[in-house]
Scaffold this motif. Structure first.
Motif, PDB file in Angstrom:
ATOM      1  N   GLY A 133       6.931   6.161  -3.447  1.00 24.98           N
ATOM      2  CA  GLY A 133       7.832   6.331  -4.583  1.00 24.98           C
ATOM      3  C   GLY A 133       8.384   5.021  -5.120  1.00 24.98           C
ATOM      4  N   TYR A 134       9.073   5.131  -6.227  1.00 26.55           N
ATOM      5  CA  TYR A 134       9.686   3.968  -6.868  1.00 26.55           C
ATOM      6  C   TYR A 134      10.842   3.438  -6.030  1.00 26.55           C
ATOM      7  CZ  TYR A 134      12.657   1.232  -9.921  1.00 26.55           C
ATOM      8  OH  TYR A 134      13.438   0.220 -10.432  1.00 26.55           O
ATOM      9  N   GLN A 135      11.003   2.120  -6.053  1.00 26.49           N
ATOM     10  CA  GLN A 135      12.200   1.504  -5.486  1.00 26.49           C
ATOM     11  C   GLN A 135      12.555   0.295  -6.339  1.00 26.49           C
ATOM     12  OE1 GLN A 135      11.428  -0.159  -1.499  1.00 26.49           O
ATOM     13  NE2 GLN A 135       9.372   0.679  -1.724  1.00 26.49           N
ATOM     14  N   PRO A 136      13.833  -0.042  -6.443  1.00 26.17           N
ATOM     15  CA  PRO A 136      14.266  -1.124  -7.323  1.00 26.17           C
ATOM     16  C   PRO A 136      13.520  -2.429  -7.050  1.00 26.17           C
ATOM     17  CG  PRO A 136      16.159   0.103  -6.529  1.00 26.17           C
ATOM     18  CD  PRO A 136      14.966   0.617  -5.771  1.00 26.17           C
ATOM     19  N   GLY A 137      13.034  -3.057  -8.110  1.00 23.37           N
ATOM     20  CA  GLY A 137      12.351  -4.333  -8.000  1.00 23.37           C
ATOM     21  C   GLY A 137      10.856  -4.246  -7.804  1.00 23.37           C
ATOM     22  N   VAL A 138      10.309  -3.025  -7.637  1.00 25.99           N
ATOM     23  CA  VAL A 138       8.901  -2.905  -7.280  1.00 25.99           C
ATOM     24  C   VAL A 138       7.984  -3.372  -8.409  1.00 25.99           C
ATOM     25  CG1 VAL A 138       8.610  -0.495  -8.044  1.00 25.99           C
ATOM     26  CG2 VAL A 138       7.193  -1.396  -6.192  1.00 25.99           C
ATOM     27  N   ILE A 139       8.357  -3.153  -9.664  1.00 27.25           N
ATOM     28  CA  ILE A 139       7.500  -3.558 -10.781  1.00 27.25           C
ATOM     29  C   ILE A 139       7.313  -5.078 -10.784  1.00 27.25           C
ATOM     30  CG2 ILE A 139       7.273  -3.622 -13.291  1.00 27.25           C
ATOM     31  CD1 ILE A 139       8.874  -0.972 -13.362  1.00 27.25           C
ATOM     32  N   THR A 179       3.204  -4.651 -17.449  1.00 23.39           N
ATOM     33  CA  THR A 179       3.273  -3.609 -18.468  1.00 23.39           C
ATOM     34  C   THR A 179       2.701  -2.296 -17.948  1.00 23.39           C
ATOM     35  OG1 THR A 179       3.064  -5.264 -20.237  1.00 23.39           O
ATOM     36  CG2 THR A 179       2.583  -2.974 -20.812  1.00 23.39           C
ATOM     37  N   GLY A 180       1.549  -2.385 -17.273  1.00 24.73           N
ATOM     38  CA  GLY A 180       0.932  -1.185 -16.731  1.00 24.73           C
ATOM     39  C   GLY A 180       1.786  -0.525 -15.675  1.00 24.73           C
ATOM     40  N   MET A 181       2.382  -1.334 -14.792  1.00 30.76           N
ATOM     41  CA  MET A 181       3.246  -0.782 -13.755  1.00 30.76           C
ATOM     42  C   MET A 181       4.477  -0.117 -14.356  1.00 30.76           C
ATOM     43  SD  MET A 181       2.708  -0.809 -10.430  1.00 30.76           S
ATOM     44  CE  MET A 181       4.344  -1.005  -9.729  1.00 30.76           C
ATOM     45  N   ALA A 182       5.058  -0.753 -15.371  1.00 26.90           N
ATOM     46  CA  ALA A 182       6.249  -0.187 -16.010  1.00 26.90           C
ATOM     47  C   ALA A 182       5.932   1.163 -16.643  1.00 26.90           C
ATOM     48  CB  ALA A 182       6.787  -1.154 -17.063  1.00 26.90           C
ATOM     49  N   GLU A 183       4.776   1.253 -17.314  1.00 31.82           N
ATOM     50  CA  GLU A 183       4.383   2.516 -17.937  1.00 31.82           C
ATOM     51  C   GLU A 183       4.100   3.579 -16.879  1.00 31.82           C
ATOM     52  OE1 GLU A 183       1.865   5.679 -19.177  1.00 31.82           O
ATOM     53  OE2 GLU A 183       1.118   4.027 -17.910  1.00 31.82           O
ATOM     54  N   PHE A 184       3.443   3.170 -15.788  1.00 35.45           N
ATOM     55  CA  PHE A 184       3.057   4.132 -14.753  1.00 35.45           C
ATOM     56  C   PHE A 184       4.267   4.669 -13.989  1.00 35.45           C
ATOM     57  CE2 PHE A 184       2.020   4.784 -10.225  1.00 35.45           C
ATOM     58  CZ  PHE A 184       1.210   5.905 -10.353  1.00 35.45           C
ATOM     59  N   THR A 186       4.377   1.610  -1.182  1.00 37.65           N
ATOM     60  CA  THR A 186       4.613   0.190  -0.957  1.00 37.65           C
ATOM     61  C   THR A 186       4.739  -0.068   0.538  1.00 37.65           C
ATOM     62  OG1 THR A 186       6.981   0.576  -1.304  1.00 37.65           O
ATOM     63  CG2 THR A 186       5.715  -0.316  -3.163  1.00 37.65           C
ATOM     64  N   ALA A 187       4.284  -1.235   0.945  1.00 37.98           N
ATOM     65  CA  ALA A 187       4.517  -1.710   2.298  1.00 37.98           C
ATOM     66  C   ALA A 187       5.767  -2.581   2.245  1.00 37.98           C
ATOM     67  CB  ALA A 187       3.320  -2.515   2.805  1.00 37.98           C
ATOM     68  N   VAL A 188       6.732  -2.260   3.088  1.00 39.50           N
ATOM     69  CA  VAL A 188       8.026  -2.954   3.050  1.00 39.50           C
ATOM     70  C   VAL A 188       8.280  -3.600   4.410  1.00 39.50           C
ATOM     71  CG1 VAL A 188      10.502  -2.718   2.688  1.00 39.50           C
ATOM     72  CG2 VAL A 188       8.906  -1.323   1.350  1.00 39.50           C
ATOM     73  N   GLN A 189       8.620  -4.864   4.391  1.00 38.57           N
ATOM     74  CA  GLN A 189       8.874  -5.614   5.618  1.00 38.57           C
ATOM     75  C   GLN A 189      10.213  -6.324   5.473  1.00 38.57           C
ATOM     76  OE1 GLN A 189       6.475  -9.254   6.893  1.00 38.57           O
ATOM     77  NE2 GLN A 189       5.471  -7.667   8.096  1.00 38.57           N
ATOM     78  N   ALA A 190      11.154  -5.964   6.359  1.00 36.44           N
ATOM     79  CA  ALA A 190      12.494  -6.547   6.312  1.00 36.44           C
ATOM     80  C   ALA A 190      13.112  -6.410   4.918  1.00 36.44           C
ATOM     81  CB  ALA A 190      12.450  -8.018   6.733  1.00 36.44           C
ATOM     82  N   GLY A 191      12.902  -5.238   4.287  1.00 40.17           N
ATOM     83  CA  GLY A 191      13.491  -4.967   2.990  1.00 40.17           C
ATOM     84  C   GLY A 191      12.753  -5.551   1.807  1.00 40.17           C
ATOM     85  N   ARG A 192      11.615  -6.197   2.039  1.00 44.13           N
ATOM     86  CA  ARG A 192      10.857  -6.863   0.976  1.00 44.13           C
ATOM     87  C   ARG A 192       9.511  -6.187   0.800  1.00 44.13           C
ATOM     88  NH1 ARG A 192       7.478 -11.722   1.314  1.00 44.13           N
ATOM     89  NH2 ARG A 192       7.426 -12.819  -0.693  1.00 44.13           N
ATOM     90  N   VAL A 193       9.137  -5.910  -0.447  1.00 44.79           N
ATOM     91  CA  VAL A 193       7.835  -5.304  -0.730  1.00 44.79           C
ATOM     92  C   VAL A 193       6.733  -6.333  -0.460  1.00 44.79           C
ATOM     93  CG1 VAL A 193       6.332  -4.354  -2.528  1.00 44.79           C
ATOM     94  CG2 VAL A 193       8.735  -3.669  -2.415  1.00 44.79           C
ATOM     95  N   HIS A 213      -7.374   7.668 -10.273  1.00 44.01           N
ATOM     96  CA  HIS A 213      -7.560   6.239 -10.547  1.00 44.01           C
ATOM     97  C   HIS A 213      -6.735   5.433  -9.547  1.00 44.01           C
ATOM     98  CE1 HIS A 213      -7.456   2.838 -13.819  1.00 44.01           C
ATOM     99  NE2 HIS A 213      -8.102   2.483 -12.725  1.00 44.01           N
ATOM    100  N   LEU A 214      -7.397   4.688  -8.696  1.00 45.90           N
ATOM    101  CA  LEU A 214      -6.714   3.845  -7.714  1.00 45.90           C
ATOM    102  C   LEU A 214      -6.373   2.517  -8.385  1.00 45.90           C
ATOM    103  CD1 LEU A 214      -7.659   3.455  -4.003  1.00 45.90           C
ATOM    104  CD2 LEU A 214      -7.017   1.454  -5.334  1.00 45.90           C
ATOM    105  N   ARG A 215      -5.088   2.139  -8.341  1.00 44.03           N
ATOM    106  CA  ARG A 215      -4.624   0.965  -9.084  1.00 44.03           C
ATOM    107  C   ARG A 215      -3.641   0.132  -8.256  1.00 44.03           C
ATOM    108  NH1 ARG A 215      -2.738   3.068 -14.991  1.00 44.03           N
ATOM    109  NH2 ARG A 215      -3.364   0.939 -15.544  1.00 44.03           N
ATOM    110  N   TRP A 216      -3.485  -1.136  -8.636  1.00 46.63           N
ATOM    111  CA  TRP A 216      -2.482  -2.066  -8.093  1.00 46.63           C
ATOM    112  C   TRP A 216      -2.485  -2.111  -6.564  1.00 46.63           C
ATOM    113  CZ3 TRP A 216      -0.384   1.558 -11.863  1.00 46.63           C
ATOM    114  CH2 TRP A 216      -0.471   1.050 -13.163  1.00 46.63           C
TER     115      TRP A 216
END
Length: 322
Positions: free
Chosen positions: A162-168, A195-200, A213-220, A237-240
């Protein structure tokens, strides 16, 4: 090796021995089947990857090729596995599950899921992530030690959906740095990713779309997405798909890819497509190990620089029950 508390070492060893016994690895058969642990793991990995060569299976299971060859022969005789010619290597054979093997795989998966769910149920929800992250970190540390890569302590990496702040911005940054350094991509490419990430991400509320997302010590430190809308016709469609430089070769990329493909299989998607380009050999090996095949190759500039673009396709196994 730095000095370490011997009581800690003994506690980890004791827990490891107990886990081996509780999971049934001391028995002659495993997971309510008639097969030994190595054969059960072979069925699991072939089922999850859709197809593997014997050499790839040996690497995954950390077994010598002669042992894997004997095991595969027995599974073929038991009509769990079938062999076919490999499209890229005439000396190798591709291993896939038979319809009977698919049934066995589904039963083993269900057994394992129930076993884990039942064991976690009495624990507080806050302990669930502790168990997951601790096991993942220790498994990666053991693998790194075997491969001679254990140069620094492993930091737990958590796969989140899912989405998390700063991921884009972070996903755009990882792509920009890696592809600028290795392939000379510039501002156009970074803008395309952002742009693509923001739209998606604005479409993540739709059931056919997902982001991990893979998150390590709070960092993507890694990402992968499935866009279930933009290609239509039951095609995902597999992306990013990217991991931070510090995590290349640690297995985090494989974890992300597994999550994304399991999601597609659960949704019954007919196929998964991805676009990449010639020269990303490590990624190509990962894709092909997961059942993707090269379907199209042509010069193109969709990333702002002329490259040989490639489209890989993974078809859903006709007998899959996931």
């Amino acid at each position: 090796m730095p000095a370490m508390d011997l009581s800690l070492i003994d506690s980890v060893r004791s827990a490891s021995r107990k886990m081996v016994r509780e999971l049934g690895f001391m028995q002659s058969t495993l997971a309510a089947t008639d097969y030994p642990p190595s054969a059960v793991h072979a069925i699991l990995e072939i089922g999850r990857q859709q197809s593997l060569t014997a050499a790839q299976l040996a690497d995954i299971l950390n077994l010598d090729k002669s042992s894997v060859s004997r095991m595969v022969r027995k599974l073929v005789e038991a009509q769990e596995v079938q062999e076919s010619a490999n499209s890229t290597d005439g000396r190798a054979k591709t291993l896939t599950l038979t319809p009977q093997g698919q049934t066995t795989w589904a039963a083993v998966e269900a057994f394992g899921q129930q076993q884990v769910a039942a064991a976690l149920a009495p624990l507080a929800k806050t302990q669930h992530s502790v168990v997951r992250d601790g096991l993942a970190a220790y498994a990666l540390a053991l693998e790194a030690l075997r491969l001679g890569k254990a140069t620094k302590p492993a930091v737990p990496t958590n796969i989140q959906r899912g989405y998390q702040p700063g991921v884009i911005g972070r996903v755009a940054q990882m792509h920009a740095h890696y592809y600028a350094r290795n392939f000379g991509f510039g501002q156009f490419f970074e803008s395309q990713v952002a742009t693509g990430m923001a739209e998606f991400t604005a479409r993540l509320d739709q059931p056919h779309n997902a982001l991990w997302t893979a998150v390590q010590a709070g960092r993507v430190v890694g990402s992968i997405a499935i866009d279930g809308e933009d290609l239509g016709d039951q095609i995902a469609h597999l992306r990013w798909f990217i991991v931070d430089d510090s995590l290349r070769g640690t297995g985090v990329g494989r974890q992300l890819l597994h999550e994304a493909l399991a999601f597609c299989d659960q949704q019954g998607r007919a196929a998964v497509h991805l676009w990449t380009f010639q020269g990303l050999d490590a990624a190509r090996r990962l894709y092909e190990g997961a059942g993707f095949v090269l379907a199209q190759e042509q010069p193109g500039t969709q990333w702002g620089k002329e490259v040989v673009e490639q489209r890989f396709v993974r078809l859903r196994h006709a007998a899959s029950t996931v």
